[in-house]
Design an enzyme around this catalytic site. Structure first.
Site, mmCIF file in Angstrom:
data_model
loop_
_atom_site.group_PDB
_atom_site.id
_atom_site.type_symbol
_atom_site.label_atom_id
_atom_site.label_comp_id
_atom_site.label_asym_id
_atom_site.label_seq_id
_atom_site.Cartn_x
_atom_site.Cartn_y
_atom_site.Cartn_z
ATOM 1 N NE ARG A 33 -14.261 -85.977 39.671
ATOM 2 C CZ ARG A 33 -12.959 -85.749 39.550
ATOM 3 N NH1 ARG A 33 -12.399 -85.788 38.360
ATOM 4 N NH2 ARG A 33 -12.207 -85.506 40.613
ATOM 5 C CD GLN A 92 -8.622 -80.387 52.776
ATOM 6 O OE1 GLN A 92 -8.707 -81.584 52.475
ATOM 7 N NE2 GLN A 92 -8.334 -79.464 51.882
ATOM 8 C CG ASP A 129 -8.677 -90.599 44.164
ATOM 9 O OD1 ASP A 129 -7.438 -90.492 44.206
ATOM 10 O OD2 ASP A 129 -9.393 -89.956 43.378
ATOM 11 C CE LYS A 379 -27.934 -119.695 66.313
ATOM 12 N NZ LYS A 379 -28.753 -119.092 67.359
ATOM 13 C CB SER A 433 -38.130 -138.046 57.905
ATOM 14 O OG SER A 433 -37.048 -138.604 57.204
HETATM 15 C C1 UD1 Z 1 -5.498 -84.917 40.953
HETATM 16 C C2 UD1 Z 1 -4.430 -83.974 40.382
HETATM 17 C C3 UD1 Z 1 -4.151 -84.372 38.941
HETATM 18 C C4 UD1 Z 1 -3.751 -85.821 38.867
HETATM 19 C C5 UD1 Z 1 -4.798 -86.712 39.529
HETATM 20 C C6 UD1 Z 1 -4.291 -88.125 39.630
HETATM 21 C C7 UD1 Z 1 -4.779 -81.865 41.554
HETATM 22 C C8 UD1 Z 1 -5.289 -80.454 41.428
HETATM 23 N N1 UD1 Z 1 -4.899 -82.613 40.442
HETATM 24 O O1 UD1 Z 1 -6.699 -84.676 40.243
HETATM 25 O O2 UD1 Z 1 -3.102 -83.574 38.407
HETATM 26 O O3 UD1 Z 1 -3.568 -86.196 37.515
HETATM 27 O O4 UD1 Z 1 -5.073 -86.258 40.857
HETATM 28 O O5 UD1 Z 1 -5.247 -89.009 40.129
HETATM 29 O O6 UD1 Z 1 -4.277 -82.229 42.573
HETATM 30 N N2 UD1 Z 1 -8.585 -84.215 48.351
HETATM 31 C C9 UD1 Z 1 -8.446 -83.728 49.631
HETATM 32 N N3 UD1 Z 1 -8.802 -82.448 49.895
HETATM 33 C C10 UD1 Z 1 -9.254 -81.607 48.947
HETATM 34 C C11 UD1 Z 1 -9.380 -82.093 47.621
HETATM 35 C C12 UD1 Z 1 -9.028 -83.404 47.357
HETATM 36 O O7 UD1 Z 1 -8.038 -84.467 50.528
HETATM 37 O O8 UD1 Z 1 -9.549 -80.451 49.273
HETATM 38 C C13 UD1 Z 1 -8.227 -85.617 48.079
HETATM 39 C C14 UD1 Z 1 -9.334 -86.396 47.425
HETATM 40 O O9 UD1 Z 1 -10.151 -87.008 48.419
HETATM 41 C C15 UD1 Z 1 -8.588 -87.423 46.602
HETATM 42 C C16 UD1 Z 1 -7.275 -86.740 46.282
HETATM 43 O O10 UD1 Z 1 -7.161 -85.635 47.155
HETATM 44 O O11 UD1 Z 1 -8.344 -88.605 47.349
HETATM 45 C C17 UD1 Z 1 -7.211 -86.248 44.850
HETATM 46 O O12 UD1 Z 1 -8.290 -85.349 44.630
HETATM 47 P P1 UD1 Z 1 -9.181 -85.437 43.332
HETATM 48 O O13 UD1 Z 1 -10.257 -84.436 43.430
HETATM 49 O O14 UD1 Z 1 -9.555 -86.825 43.045
HETATM 50 O O15 UD1 Z 1 -8.123 -84.929 42.244
HETATM 51 P P2 UD1 Z 1 -8.122 -85.246 40.695
HETATM 52 O O16 UD1 Z 1 -9.151 -84.425 40.028
HETATM 53 O O17 UD1 Z 1 -8.180 -86.702 40.464
HETATM 54 CA CA CA Z 2 -8.662 -88.455 41.732
#
Ligand code: UD1
Ligand code: CA
Length: 490
Positions: A33, A92, A129, A379, A433
């Site tokens: 996004r 992962q 995040d 510098k 100067s």
């Molecule tokens: C997620 C939650 C949601 C919650 C929100 C809060 C899920 C399905 N949903 O949604 O219920 O309200 O966080 O902020 O969990 N990540 C991985 N591996 C992956 C996918 C994601 O490490 O395969 C990490 C992302 O980098 C991120 C975190 O997990 O740091 C959350 O993933 P993100 O895609 O942001 O989830 P949301 O849609 O925000």
């Molecule tokens: Ca998120």
């Protein structure tokens, strides 16, 4: 109340032991996004990568050896950016959802193959995040989970605008949770629920890995959702509870640039508030950019549109005027920085006066009460106490003693195209100067350099050096030229 099964736990209800806690930070996602070529967790807010904030907070709860950062998208870059913290990394390789992230971490958290033989009673999961979470809240989540003898505990918050977050479906009363429903599969009625899943959880470690394989990809994104663990545990008659934060701001995520800027603004304003509290005046604080580690002494005044970055430390009673950008520098007390001054990796003594428009590059050391004025670039220099270079000058690789006056337009010629050379200007020297000092060269104590000199050889102490061609005057030359011109036009 159902107590979670604990495989090798030595704790008994009568003598509760501190649980062995791991923190897993999910940071493998791409951040689609954001429409960015950089991984989401490396975008900066408050002057450092989002993930660095989360790790720093996690380190206030458990030692680095018990922190596992799950990386995937641009894994090498993410690892490199935060490797200094000493945390563990789990790869992962394909990002198949937040549930999948924890599946991949099984070996690191519970494996014996990699020599660490970990068996964590409790696994706290943080979102890489969501950087505003505090150690206090994580500790509360952890303690609540232990107290409640829960299998899964979610941290939740009430948001005025819950759009995009997973909604928490509670059982009719009490702390227990039935399931989490993601935005895209929520019914119109569920979308009205303002209690959201923050993405921060505490799990019973063994129970998590006993049940995690029950997750499926039957959802809108075809991913394994960690959120579905709530329903999985609920159906297995395990206790799932939720604890709500009092400060909803702490759980905000950064899925879009707009959300990111909102988090940045919150952090910046919180930093300004902290400084105001400590006796610093900041005019129009929302225009100033002050990094988290910056220190400022009491009664210092910061004007609008100032940036104080990195590990900058500013003394008391200073005035930092508008549009100055100061990075990783240390300023003593009573320093005046006039508008538009740029400073990087520099040190400034008490009472010095800088700017407007001084450019201090790394390694600039300004002594007490010294002055650097407009359009002066420096510098790697040492400017002694009370010395002045007030106008249009370049000083590089130069050591300047005390009480020296550097005239307007002075240039140290420190570079011969291949090597850099040093200039030494001893105490009390007066440089006229428009002089050029061709390094390596040394001007002895108390010497004078006549204006517009090109100095290529050392000047002894107390001498006057003149190094320019002598002026010649042709009397009446201009008048004769004008008359000749008139004659021609007649
Ligand atoms: C997620 C939650 C949601 C919650 C929100 C809060 C899920 C399905 N949903 O949604 O219920 O309200 O966080 O902020 O969990 N990540 C991985 N591996 C992956 C996918 C994601 O490490 O395969 C990490 C992302 O980098 C991120 C975190 O997990 O740091 C959350 O993933 P993100 O895609 O942001 O989830 P949301 O849609 O925000
Ligand atoms: Ca998120």
């Amino acid at each position: 109340m159902v107590k979670a099964p604990k495989t090798k736990s030595k704790s008994s209800p009568s003598t509760p032991q501190r649980p062995h806690i791991a923190i897993a930070i999910m940071a493998a996602g791409k951040g689609t996004r954001l429409k960015s070529k950089h991984p989401k967790v490396l975008h900066e807010i408050g002057g450092k990568p989002i993930l660095a904030h989360v790790i720093a907070t996690a380190q206030k709860v458990v030692p680095a050896q018990d922190i596992f950062v799950i990386i995937g998208h641009e894994a090498d870059r993410v690892r490199e950016a935060v490797a200094r913290t000493g945390v563990n990394f789990v790869l992962q390789a394909a990002q198949r959802g937040t549930g999948h992230a924890l599946m991949v971490a099984r070996e690191a958290l519970f494996g014996s193959g990699n020599g660490n033989n970990n068996e964590y009673d409790q696994v706290i999961v943080l979102s890489g995040d969501a950087p505003l979470i505090t150690a206090d809240t994580i500790k509360k989540l952890s303690a609540f989970h232990t107290d409640q003898r829960a299998t899964m505990t979610l941290l939740t918050a009430d948001l005025d605008d819950p759009y995009g977050y997973g909604r928490v479906i509670r059982k009719s009363r009490g702390a227990e949770v039935q399931e989490i429903v993601e935005e895209e599969s929520a019914t119109a009625r569920q979308k009205k629920i303002r209690e959201i899943n923050s993405g921060f959880y505490a799990f019973d470690g063994p129970a998590l890995y006993e049940h995690i394989d029950r997750l499926s990809t039957a959802n809108a994104h075809g991913e394994y959702y960690l959120t579905d663990m709530a329903g999985v545990f609920h159906r297995a008659r395990k206790r799932v509870v939720a604890i709500k934060t009092s400060d909803a701001g702490e759980v905000l995520g950064s899925n879009t640039r707009a959300e990111m800027m909102d988090l940045d603004a919150r952090l910046r304003l919180a930093k300004c508030r902290e400084l105001l509290e400590q006796g610093v005046t900041i005019f129009y604080p929302h225009t100033c950019v002050i990094d988290g580690d910056v220190e400022v002494g009491a009664d210092t005044v910061i004007e609008p549109f100032v940036q104080l970055l990195g590990h900058t430390k500013i003394g008391a009673d200073c005035r930092i005027r508008s549009y100055s950008v100061i990075g990783n520098s240390v300023l003593g007390d009573r320093v005046t920085v006039k508008p538009g001054t740029i400073m990087e990796d520099s040190r400034v003594g008490a009472g010095a006066v800088l700017g407007p428009y001084t450019h201090m590059r790394p390694g600039t050391e300004v002594g007490e009460g010294a002055h650097l004025g407009n359009f002066v670039e420096t510098k790697k220099i040492k400017l002694g106490r009370g010395s002045k270079a007030n106008h249009l000058t370049y000083l590089g690789d130069t050591e300047i003693g005390e009480g020296v006056n550097i005239g307007a337009g002075t240039i140290t010629c420190n570079y011969d195209g291949a090597n850099k050379h040093r200039t030494i200007i001893e105490d009390g020297v007066f440089v006229g100067s428009d002089s050029t000092l061709v390094a390596p060269v040394k001007i002895g104590r108390g010497a004078y350099i006549a204006a517009a000199s090109c100095i290529t050889e050392d000047v002894p102490a107390d001498a006057l050096a003149l190094a320019r061609s002598r002026q010649s005057v042709k009397e009446g030359w201009a008048r004769l030229k004008r008359e000749a011109h008139k004659e021609k036009r007649r």
